[in-house]
Design a protein around this motif. Sequence first.
Motif, PDB file in Angstrom:
ATOM      1  N   ARG A 171      -5.967   3.545  -2.907  1.00 40.23           N
ATOM      2  CA  ARG A 171      -6.672   2.544  -2.059  1.00 40.23           C
ATOM      3  C   ARG A 171      -7.824   1.978  -3.019  1.00 40.23           C
ATOM      4  O   ARG A 171      -8.144   0.833  -2.787  1.00 40.23           O
ATOM      5  CB  ARG A 171      -7.794   3.614  -1.115  1.00 40.23           C
ATOM      6  CG  ARG A 171      -6.889   3.540   0.193  1.00 40.23           C
ATOM      7  CD  ARG A 171      -7.693   4.016   1.200  1.00 40.23           C
ATOM      8  NE  ARG A 171      -7.162   3.558   2.561  1.00 40.23           N
ATOM      9  CZ  ARG A 171      -7.269   4.238   3.752  1.00 40.23           C
ATOM     10  NH1 ARG A 171      -7.676   5.408   3.681  1.00 40.23           N
ATOM     11  NH2 ARG A 171      -6.655   3.743   4.852  1.00 40.23           N
ATOM     12  N   PRO A 172      -8.627   2.683  -4.099  1.00 43.84           N
ATOM     13  CA  PRO A 172      -9.513   1.824  -4.988  1.00 43.84           C
ATOM     14  C   PRO A 172      -8.774   0.697  -5.679  1.00 43.84           C
ATOM     15  O   PRO A 172      -9.464  -0.247  -5.825  1.00 43.84           O
ATOM     16  CB  PRO A 172     -10.007   2.936  -5.989  1.00 43.84           C
ATOM     17  CG  PRO A 172      -9.870   4.245  -5.064  1.00 43.84           C
ATOM     18  CD  PRO A 172      -8.470   3.880  -4.343  1.00 43.84           C
ATOM     19  N   ASP A 173      -7.575   1.082  -6.104  1.00 42.68           N
ATOM     20  CA  ASP A 173      -6.747   0.095  -6.949  1.00 42.68           C
ATOM     21  C   ASP A 173      -6.699  -1.189  -5.852  1.00 42.68           C
ATOM     22  O   ASP A 173      -6.630  -2.304  -6.155  1.00 42.68           O
ATOM     23  CB  ASP A 173      -5.454   0.548  -7.303  1.00 42.68           C
ATOM     24  CG  ASP A 173      -5.768   1.297  -8.453  1.00 42.68           C
ATOM     25  OD1 ASP A 173      -6.989   1.370  -9.424  1.00 42.68           O
ATOM     26  OD2 ASP A 173      -4.622   2.349  -8.792  1.00 42.68           O
ATOM     27  N   ALA A 174      -6.059  -0.735  -4.656  1.00 44.50           N
ATOM     28  CA  ALA A 174      -5.885  -1.951  -3.681  1.00 44.50           C
ATOM     29  C   ALA A 174      -7.149  -2.877  -3.442  1.00 44.50           C
ATOM     30  O   ALA A 174      -7.264  -4.011  -3.391  1.00 44.50           O
ATOM     31  CB  ALA A 174      -5.449  -1.269  -2.434  1.00 44.50           C
ATOM     32  N   PHE A 175      -8.200  -2.075  -3.407  1.00 47.00           N
ATOM     33  CA  PHE A 175      -9.638  -2.826  -3.115  1.00 47.00           C
ATOM     34  C   PHE A 175      -9.676  -3.918  -4.163  1.00 47.00           C
ATOM     35  O   PHE A 175     -10.010  -4.889  -3.981  1.00 47.00           O
ATOM     36  CB  PHE A 175     -10.951  -1.748  -3.055  1.00 47.00           C
ATOM     37  CG  PHE A 175     -12.117  -2.390  -2.938  1.00 47.00           C
ATOM     38  CD1 PHE A 175     -12.431  -3.054  -1.763  1.00 47.00           C
ATOM     39  CD2 PHE A 175     -12.964  -2.515  -4.000  1.00 47.00           C
ATOM     40  CE1 PHE A 175     -13.584  -3.618  -1.985  1.00 47.00           C
ATOM     41  CE2 PHE A 175     -14.147  -3.181  -4.127  1.00 47.00           C
ATOM     42  CZ  PHE A 175     -14.604  -3.706  -2.923  1.00 47.00           C
ATOM     43  N   LEU A 176      -9.739  -3.385  -5.496  1.00 45.72           N
ATOM     44  CA  LEU A 176     -10.077  -4.215  -6.669  1.00 45.72           C
ATOM     45  C   LEU A 176      -8.863  -5.459  -6.804  1.00 45.72           C
ATOM     46  O   LEU A 176      -9.254  -6.507  -6.739  1.00 45.72           O
ATOM     47  CB  LEU A 176      -9.880  -3.269  -7.952  1.00 45.72           C
ATOM     48  CG  LEU A 176     -10.022  -4.101  -9.183  1.00 45.72           C
ATOM     49  CD1 LEU A 176     -11.461  -4.848  -9.059  1.00 45.72           C
ATOM     50  CD2 LEU A 176      -9.913  -3.358 -10.359  1.00 45.72           C
ATOM     51  N   GLN A 177      -7.693  -5.021  -6.465  1.00 43.58           N
ATOM     52  CA  GLN A 177      -6.700  -6.150  -6.110  1.00 43.58           C
ATOM     53  C   GLN A 177      -6.968  -7.089  -5.316  1.00 43.58           C
ATOM     54  O   GLN A 177      -6.720  -8.544  -5.476  1.00 43.58           O
ATOM     55  CB  GLN A 177      -5.312  -5.562  -6.287  1.00 43.58           C
ATOM     56  CG  GLN A 177      -4.777  -4.571  -7.331  1.00 43.58           C
ATOM     57  CD  GLN A 177      -3.848  -3.789  -6.713  1.00 43.58           C
ATOM     58  OE1 GLN A 177      -3.232  -3.617  -5.752  1.00 43.58           O
ATOM     59  NE2 GLN A 177      -3.174  -2.837  -7.717  1.00 43.58           N
ATOM     60  N   THR A 178      -7.412  -6.722  -3.910  1.00 44.17           N
ATOM     61  CA  THR A 178      -7.870  -7.640  -3.076  1.00 44.17           C
ATOM     62  C   THR A 178      -8.913  -8.537  -3.314  1.00 44.17           C
ATOM     63  O   THR A 178      -8.992  -9.677  -3.117  1.00 44.17           O
ATOM     64  CB  THR A 178      -8.185  -6.773  -1.619  1.00 44.17           C
ATOM     65  OG1 THR A 178      -7.026  -5.914  -1.232  1.00 44.17           O
ATOM     66  CG2 THR A 178      -8.532  -7.800  -0.440  1.00 44.17           C
ATOM     67  N   VAL A 179      -9.852  -7.890  -3.958  1.00 48.00           N
ATOM     68  CA  VAL A 179     -11.015  -8.776  -4.283  1.00 48.00           C
ATOM     69  C   VAL A 179     -10.730  -9.766  -5.300  1.00 48.00           C
ATOM     70  O   VAL A 179     -11.093 -11.048  -5.171  1.00 48.00           O
ATOM     71  CB  VAL A 179     -12.255  -7.967  -5.105  1.00 48.00           C
ATOM     72  CG1 VAL A 179     -13.156  -8.555  -5.719  1.00 48.00           C
ATOM     73  CG2 VAL A 179     -12.800  -6.889  -3.965  1.00 48.00           C
ATOM     74  N   ILE A 180      -9.753  -9.403  -6.382  1.00 53.10           N
ATOM     75  CA  ILE A 180      -9.356 -10.384  -7.264  1.00 53.10           C
ATOM     76  C   ILE A 180      -8.710 -11.704  -6.630  1.00 53.10           C
ATOM     77  O   ILE A 180      -8.891 -12.541  -6.843  1.00 53.10           O
ATOM     78  CB  ILE A 180      -8.497  -9.741  -8.513  1.00 53.10           C
ATOM     79  CG1 ILE A 180      -9.416  -8.940  -9.142  1.00 53.10           C
ATOM     80  CG2 ILE A 180      -7.945 -10.903  -9.505  1.00 53.10           C
ATOM     81  CD1 ILE A 180      -8.494  -7.985 -10.448  1.00 53.10           C
ATOM     82  N   ILE A 181      -7.614 -11.318  -5.991  1.00 47.57           N
ATOM     83  CA  ILE A 181      -6.972 -12.326  -5.212  1.00 47.57           C
ATOM     84  C   ILE A 181      -7.909 -13.253  -4.397  1.00 47.57           C
ATOM     85  O   ILE A 181      -7.674 -14.347  -4.292  1.00 47.57           O
ATOM     86  CB  ILE A 181      -5.606 -11.621  -4.497  1.00 47.57           C
ATOM     87  CG1 ILE A 181      -4.775 -10.974  -5.307  1.00 47.57           C
ATOM     88  CG2 ILE A 181      -5.038 -12.732  -3.817  1.00 47.57           C
ATOM     89  CD1 ILE A 181      -3.723 -10.315  -4.504  1.00 47.57           C
TER      90      ILE A 181
END
Length: 559
Positions: free
Chosen positions: A498-508
């Motif tokens: 979940r934390p990794d997915a949050f960061l990935q979402t923010v970048i994209i």
Amino acid sequence: MAKDSLVKGTLILTLAALVARALGVVQRIPLVFLLGEIGMAAYGIAFNLYSMLLVVATAGIPSALSKMISERTALGLHAEANRIYRAALLFAGGAGLVMTLFLYGVAPYYADSILNPQATLPIRALAPALLLFPLIAIMRGYFQGRRMMMPNGLSQIIEQIFRVVTSVVLAYMLLSHSMEWAVAGASFGGVIGSIAAAAVMVYYALRLRRTDTAERAAMNAGADRTQEGVATSSLAFKTIYSQLFRLSIPIVIFSMTVTLIYTIDSSIVTLLLKDQVGEESAREILGILVGRAQSLAGIPIILAVALSQSIVPIISSAYSQKDMKQVSDQTGKVLQISILSGLPMVLLICLAAGPINEFIFGNPKGSAAVDTYSAPIIIALTISAIFQIVMQTSGAVLMGMGKMRALVLGVIAGIAVKLAASFVLAPWLGIYGIIAATCLCFVVMTWINLSVLRREIKFRVLGARWVGLIVTTAVITAVGIALDWLVQAYVTPFGSPRPDAFLQTVIICAVAGAAYPVLLMLTRTVRLTDLQHMPGPIRRLVGRFAPRLLSGGKEKQGS
């Protein structure tokens, strides 16, 4: 309580809908964790059926009421407008009672017929909300007709806050009893939300009554228009209902299109997919569709819905006064705004579907179906939203012009395509065939709406700038796909999904979201002159980060 312009009214409704939608998505996070995909399938079935019956219970009267109120207010017939409002409230009270009893009684039969008997209790738990929501909808239609959007927007937010809190708390408390009771508790949040929304609308209705009374007292010194309004205030309820239903029946058919499509999907997904993937997996896929994809795919259309609510009284007022230039200008304006604002949301959700799904919903039950189907289903359904946006706004313009036959024709054709395509494509493409049928439905309805509009008025949306929009979309799509692959492969600093997915979402979303307005300007899809007509807050924001753009635009205009 001043009237709101198209831009101000749309901004109010858009912000309110965004907050309400965000709260709705937030609500799904703990519910997916507590109920799983099977529980969310039952919850989605209850909610979609309730939503469809809510539209039927109000019989399209809010939109019809908005049109009738705006026309009479423009002509100065205020007393007649108030009498129409009272007649609509009486109808809503009776319709709400009938629909509540109907939904409660039909619940077990409907749930059994679609192979989801566990949906019976959630449907019955949600039924009492139909007592109040028709009245709330009528009051919203009245304020919309008076071009006052703040009561509508605030009531949506308050309703959603109470709904979210109650749903999650009751689901958590009742889960120890049984899954069925937990889902019913989540559904009952809609009842508490309706009570909160009704309280907000009553407050604003009393406030508006005091304002109107004061204005009438000030104008009571022999104004002819006031006397004319009094003379027409004895308009018979029979005449009012005749006019309302003549307008509202086509409107209800148009307004319930999306809800009807979602209800059709809730009813046929398990039936059509059980032989391909098994009944249990089919229910999980249904849970993904109604619990995850439908909530995210509904985000891009928020502005379109707000624009539709704002444009109907404006078009109705202009059309009743034969001001066809304003009708043409507003039509082009509303379609352009809806496309340019809806497209980036569609792109962002589609490009970041995997990380967004993982961050918001996750896979708390470890389901293989969730890992396989979630992101593709979200992408497929969200793509259809761009056609839904144009369908919604073009239909609202037709509604304001009173072109009801075209609305009915479009809905009938679209639903026929949806049903036929679902049964043809599902055996071949599975759940994606059912979603493709939804997209075809919106395409057909959009084409019919625009064809009718072109015959009635001349309007221009983007003209030659369509090329720039296509180039912008293609570039962002290519960049987003590459960026999605890169971040999911290499951006995993936390070692937790979940934390990794949050960061990935923010970048994209940050990269693609920032690239969209820049590319629009580089391709001249949006020009400096367009910025001059934007709402004040947006102009100030642009001026803060790029002051030369606005000053340069002014210099060119003056030269």
